[in-house]
Design an enzyme around this catalytic site. Sequence first.
Site, PDB file in Angstrom:
ATOM      1  N   ASP A 339      26.915   2.699  22.067  1.00 24.00           N
ATOM      2  CA  ASP A 339      28.023   3.915  21.718  1.00 24.00           C
ATOM      3  C   ASP A 339      29.172   3.481  22.304  1.00 24.00           C
ATOM      4  O   ASP A 339      29.393   2.758  23.672  1.00 24.00           O
ATOM      5  CB  ASP A 339      26.986   5.171  23.209  1.00 24.00           C
ATOM      6  CG  ASP A 339      27.610   6.425  23.528  1.00 24.00           C
ATOM      7  OD1 ASP A 339      27.933   7.338  22.093  1.00 24.00           O
ATOM      8  OD2 ASP A 339      27.705   7.044  24.361  1.00 24.00           O
ATOM      9  N   GLU A 376      29.452   1.253  17.484  1.00 21.53           N
ATOM     10  CA  GLU A 376      30.489   2.862  17.415  1.00 21.53           C
ATOM     11  C   GLU A 376      31.583   1.891  18.237  1.00 21.53           C
ATOM     12  O   GLU A 376      32.488   2.476  19.416  1.00 21.53           O
ATOM     13  CB  GLU A 376      30.139   3.907  18.316  1.00 21.53           C
ATOM     14  CG  GLU A 376      30.723   4.974  18.295  1.00 21.53           C
ATOM     15  CD  GLU A 376      30.508   6.474  19.392  1.00 21.53           C
ATOM     16  OE1 GLU A 376      30.879   7.724  18.358  1.00 21.53           O
ATOM     17  OE2 GLU A 376      29.815   5.843  20.153  1.00 21.53           O
TER      18      GLU A 376
END
Length: 700
Positions: A339, A376
Amino acid sequence: MSRIEDTGRSAPLGATVVQGGVNFSVFSRGASRVELLLFDREDDARPGRVVRIDPSTNRTYHYWHVFVAGVQPGQIYGYRVEGPNDPPSGMRFDSTKVLLDPYGRGVVVPRDYSREAACGPDQNTATAMKSVVVDASAYDWEGDAPLKRLASRTIVYEMHVRGFTRHFSSGVAEKTRGTFAGLIEKIPYLQQLGITAVELLPVFQFDAQDCPPGKINYWGYAPVSFFAPHQAYSSRQDALGPVDEFRDMVKALHRAGIEVILDVVFNHTAEGDHRGPTLSFRGLDNQTYYILEQDRSRYANYSGTGNTLNANHPIVRRMIVDSLRYWVEAMHVDGFRFDLASILARDASGQLMPSPPVLWDIESDPSLAGAKLIAEAWDAAGLYQVGSFIGDSWREWNGRFRDDVRSFFRGDNGSVASLADRLLGSPQIYGHKEREAEQSVNFVTCHDGFTLNDLVSYSQKHNELNGENNRDGADDNRSSNWGIEGPTEDPSVEKLRNRQVKNFLTVTMLSLGLPMISMGDEVRRTQQGNNNAYCQDNETSWFDWTLVAKHADVHRFVTLLIARRLMRDAEHEVEGMSLNQLIQHANKAWHGVSLHQPDWRDCSHSIALTAELREERLLFHLILNAYWEPLDFELLAMEHGDRNSWRRWIDTSLDSPHDIVPWQTASSVLSQTYRAEARSVVVLFAHLGSGVSPSLQPGS
């Protein structure tokens, strides 16, 4: 005060079961006093035993350690740490708070856990989360090991452990709904769908109270422990239950041929900003674990959640890599999606590092060499690294694939050329790296944003239930409601929406790259227009299993798409062929409505591609018509006959079961043109036989 039986050792960190007891070790540079607290129950108002760690005999470097005889797996524990409480200098020690072990393998949560109490000035012993001693070796894996599936044979299904089975319609017993055990019961569904990897939203222990008042943090992007599975996702609420139930799930998924990828959050913690709670890291060594502003009483906030982990500090780097190793070696997971991974490229002052140590540590660690690493490649402060993320192993969520495919099917001007690049694995983005085609993780939707159903049902977000006056969530969704906002019984609107859903799925599965779909998109799951459902632990977010029957045509469509995708040749990956080499050697041609005349103008809304699959001796002809009227596309002349004519596999304008047919039953197309209806995708194929492949270039 209990007698210290032994000084213990500084390594390994955490609570390690050894012969006769447990060795405890924790890092704290600025502490003046550290106590180990042993509890009988998670909600005890006081510890059953306190072990003072003597700084003169039980401290090596900045590691505080002690061996305690007789302690066994399942023991509940925490730390009390004294030291300067001087926020302007970055010190936030607070001896009134029970602290989690950063290396704790298990966590228990009292029924009356209070985030508020962890923020206040008083003792929070009874209401604090606590760590659990775990013997990681005490589990029978029965020969299980990570699957190490080729990326070209991977279909990722992003899903939420709780949301997958929490809905009453799941058919899962109440006790196991929303748990690792509940997911096990639904593995046959995943097998039938054909996906080969589940990407689980955060399963590290997180603080469910890290959200606006009256809400619940549902997504789990609020970690408090990087080694412990989330207790609430276990149907077993004994201290060791979550660890073993997680491993039961991994083992069952592997037996079904499905890999397990974890969405990991190493960019921030649930301790929040300067007003947040003291749960672990802040009370152990605030200056080490977090990036602080020039005003040391404030936290840098590149995550958008209040704080930023100081990932490139040696202590934090080691913790991150140790966590990843643990989940691979002891918990058998197959990979990780990071993330806001770009935060891991920042130094202690927040500046971008050209060669971030933590990312290279992860990339080069031999224990992680076979794991899938997915970034990401952006953060919440504007750093965007899609196409420029470091390393040789990292794959990237391709946010430009999402945006450009959405723009094309919405009918935006100037979207054809970008779409064509995305179909070929985004060489304009990734070609310079000379990496494989699967570096690009292709997706149209994910947990963050509209579901696929809502992408074609809402022109605006509808996040009112989140309590922030619809200010939260992205405004740029590139969505369309196609005439009516939200649910409708208008058959023409519903037919178009269904077609667009299939268009998106087709492009995702047939483009070069590694495809990912989001939980429930295969049955048009809706969140009623909420594009930021992070705090909606209710039917807004849960998988409604009645949709499997209601949208059986979409489910069937996806299943047949995936089945064909998994038949694709993987030779390029085995041979180490780069995306550029794959494209350079490809026998392909672009077209418009006329052969070899692609229309790249801004006003164009259609494109066609013919490409040869050499190993399978097939020609594919893909027609993408995002125009609002039907268009007649010329086809390459083929030798007519049962084997060599064009055959129609997909036409998203047709009703089920004609929208997609089993590969072997595709019917012949004898015309020299094919009418692609408005806003539709068509896929034709032809067998080439054993002769020389025809050149697809004009004039040949």
